[in-house]
Design a protein around this motif. Structure first.
Motif, PDB file in Angstrom:
ATOM      1  N   ASN A   1       0.308  47.877  24.484  1.00  7.52           N
ATOM      2  CA  ASN A   1      -1.011  47.784  23.870  1.00  7.52           C
ATOM      3  C   ASN A   1      -2.016  48.651  24.625  1.00  7.52           C
ATOM      4  O   ASN A   1      -2.844  49.329  24.000  1.00  7.52           O
ATOM      5  CB  ASN A   1      -1.471  46.330  23.828  1.00  7.52           C
ATOM      6  CG  ASN A   1      -2.756  46.166  23.064  1.00  7.52           C
ATOM      7  OD1 ASN A   1      -3.096  46.970  22.213  1.00  7.52           O
ATOM      8  ND2 ASN A   1      -3.484  45.118  23.379  1.00  7.52           N
TER       9      ASN A   1
ATOM     10  N   LEU B   1      -1.338  52.301  23.766  1.00  3.25           N
ATOM     11  CA  LEU B   1      -1.800  52.618  22.413  1.00  3.25           C
ATOM     12  C   LEU B   1      -3.325  52.697  22.345  1.00  3.25           C
ATOM     13  O   LEU B   1      -3.871  53.526  21.611  1.00  3.25           O
ATOM     14  CB  LEU B   1      -1.276  51.590  21.416  1.00  3.25           C
ATOM     15  CG  LEU B   1       0.200  51.721  21.072  1.00  3.25           C
ATOM     16  CD1 LEU B   1       0.630  50.579  20.160  1.00  3.25           C
ATOM     17  CD2 LEU B   1       0.500  53.048  20.421  1.00  3.25           C
ATOM     18  N   ASN B   2      -4.029  51.863  23.105  1.00  2.00           N
ATOM     19  CA  ASN B   2      -5.492  51.942  23.138  1.00  2.00           C
ATOM     20  C   ASN B   2      -5.963  53.256  23.747  1.00  2.00           C
ATOM     21  O   ASN B   2      -6.923  53.868  23.266  1.00  2.00           O
ATOM     22  CB  ASN B   2      -6.077  50.763  23.904  1.00  2.00           C
ATOM     23  CG  ASN B   2      -6.067  49.497  23.096  1.00  2.00           C
ATOM     24  OD1 ASN B   2      -6.022  49.533  21.870  1.00  2.00           O
ATOM     25  ND2 ASN B   2      -6.085  48.367  23.764  1.00  2.00           N
TER      26      ASN B   2
ATOM     27  N   GLN C   1      -5.328  55.928  21.193  1.00  2.00           N
ATOM     28  CA  GLN C   1      -6.304  55.837  20.106  1.00  2.00           C
ATOM     29  C   GLN C   1      -7.628  56.461  20.518  1.00  2.00           C
ATOM     30  O   GLN C   1      -8.231  57.217  19.754  1.00  2.00           O
ATOM     31  CB  GLN C   1      -6.514  54.383  19.717  1.00  2.00           C
ATOM     32  CG  GLN C   1      -7.511  54.198  18.598  1.00  2.00           C
ATOM     33  CD  GLN C   1      -7.746  52.732  18.276  1.00  2.00           C
ATOM     34  OE1 GLN C   1      -7.377  51.858  19.051  1.00  2.00           O
ATOM     35  NE2 GLN C   1      -8.341  52.466  17.155  1.00  2.00           N
TER      36      GLN C   1
ATOM     37  N   TYR D   1       0.535  58.970  15.780  1.00  2.00           N
ATOM     38  CA  TYR D   1      -0.112  57.766  16.281  1.00  2.00           C
ATOM     39  C   TYR D   1       0.164  56.569  15.353  1.00  2.00           C
ATOM     40  O   TYR D   1       0.452  55.483  15.822  1.00  2.00           O
ATOM     41  CB  TYR D   1      -1.625  57.973  16.409  1.00  2.00           C
ATOM     42  CG  TYR D   1      -2.341  56.690  16.725  1.00  2.00           C
ATOM     43  CD1 TYR D   1      -2.279  56.153  17.993  1.00  2.00           C
ATOM     44  CD2 TYR D   1      -3.041  55.984  15.745  1.00  2.00           C
ATOM     45  CE1 TYR D   1      -2.904  54.952  18.290  1.00  2.00           C
ATOM     46  CE2 TYR D   1      -3.666  54.802  16.037  1.00  2.00           C
ATOM     47  CZ  TYR D   1      -3.601  54.287  17.306  1.00  2.00           C
ATOM     48  OH  TYR D   1      -4.201  53.104  17.589  1.00  2.00           O
ATOM     49  N   LEU D   2       0.103  56.796  14.046  1.00  4.42           N
ATOM     50  CA  LEU D   2       0.375  55.712  13.105  1.00  4.42           C
ATOM     51  C   LEU D   2       1.809  55.217  13.225  1.00  4.42           C
ATOM     52  O   LEU D   2       2.074  54.013  13.167  1.00  4.42           O
ATOM     53  CB  LEU D   2       0.074  56.169  11.681  1.00  4.42           C
ATOM     54  CG  LEU D   2      -1.407  56.363  11.357  1.00  4.42           C
ATOM     55  CD1 LEU D   2      -1.555  56.943   9.956  1.00  4.42           C
ATOM     56  CD2 LEU D   2      -2.174  55.079  11.487  1.00  4.42           C
TER      57      LEU D   2
ATOM     58  N   THR E   1       2.087  53.141  16.361  1.00  3.71           N
ATOM     59  CA  THR E   1       1.443  51.847  16.188  1.00  3.71           C
ATOM     60  C   THR E   1       2.301  50.911  15.347  1.00  3.71           C
ATOM     61  O   THR E   1       2.437  49.729  15.670  1.00  3.71           O
ATOM     62  CB  THR E   1       0.070  52.035  15.523  1.00  3.71           C
ATOM     63  OG1 THR E   1      -0.703  52.927  16.316  1.00  3.71           O
ATOM     64  CG2 THR E   1      -0.666  50.723  15.420  1.00  3.71           C
ATOM     65  N   MET E   2       2.899  51.436  14.290  1.00  5.83           N
ATOM     66  CA  MET E   2       3.713  50.592  13.432  1.00  5.83           C
ATOM     67  C   MET E   2       5.009  50.145  14.113  1.00  5.83           C
ATOM     68  O   MET E   2       5.475  49.033  13.870  1.00  5.83           O
ATOM     69  CB  MET E   2       4.055  51.328  12.129  1.00  5.83           C
ATOM     70  CG  MET E   2       2.867  51.596  11.260  1.00  5.83           C
ATOM     71  SD  MET E   2       2.029  50.070  10.820  1.00  5.83           S
ATOM     72  CE  MET E   2       0.465  50.681  10.298  1.00  5.83           C
TER      73      MET E   2
ATOM     74  N   ALA F   1       5.360  49.693  17.336  1.00  5.38           N
ATOM     75  CA  ALA F   1       5.033  48.779  18.446  1.00  5.38           C
ATOM     76  C   ALA F   1       4.751  47.408  17.873  1.00  5.38           C
ATOM     77  O   ALA F   1       5.008  46.399  18.441  1.00  5.38           O
ATOM     78  CB  ALA F   1       3.824  49.282  19.214  1.00  5.38           C
TER      79      ALA F   1
END
Length: 62
Positions: free
Chosen positions: A22, A25-26, A29, A55-56, A59-60, A62
């Protein structure tokens, strides 16, 4: 605390991995939004769209 970790090692490792993922990913982002705002004039460039799609996907998964 040591007893809790030793009894539920798999859950503890999974929770720590989720927290680290997380955080990564932050950071991604924030970096991606910075790049997008810097290049608003040429937003349809293939490399920029590729970064957004990557990035998408991250995110998906993870």
């Amino acid at each position: 605390m040591k007893l809790l970790i030793s009894q539920n090692r798999k859950g503890f490792v999974l929770a720590i991995t989720a927290i680290v993922m997380n955080s990564v990913l932050n950071i991604l982002q924030a970096s991606l939004l910075g790049v997008l705002f810097d290049h608003l004039s040429d937003i349809m460039q293939p490399w920029l769209l590729g970064m957004v799609v990557l990035y998408l996907v991250l995110t998906m998964t993870a």
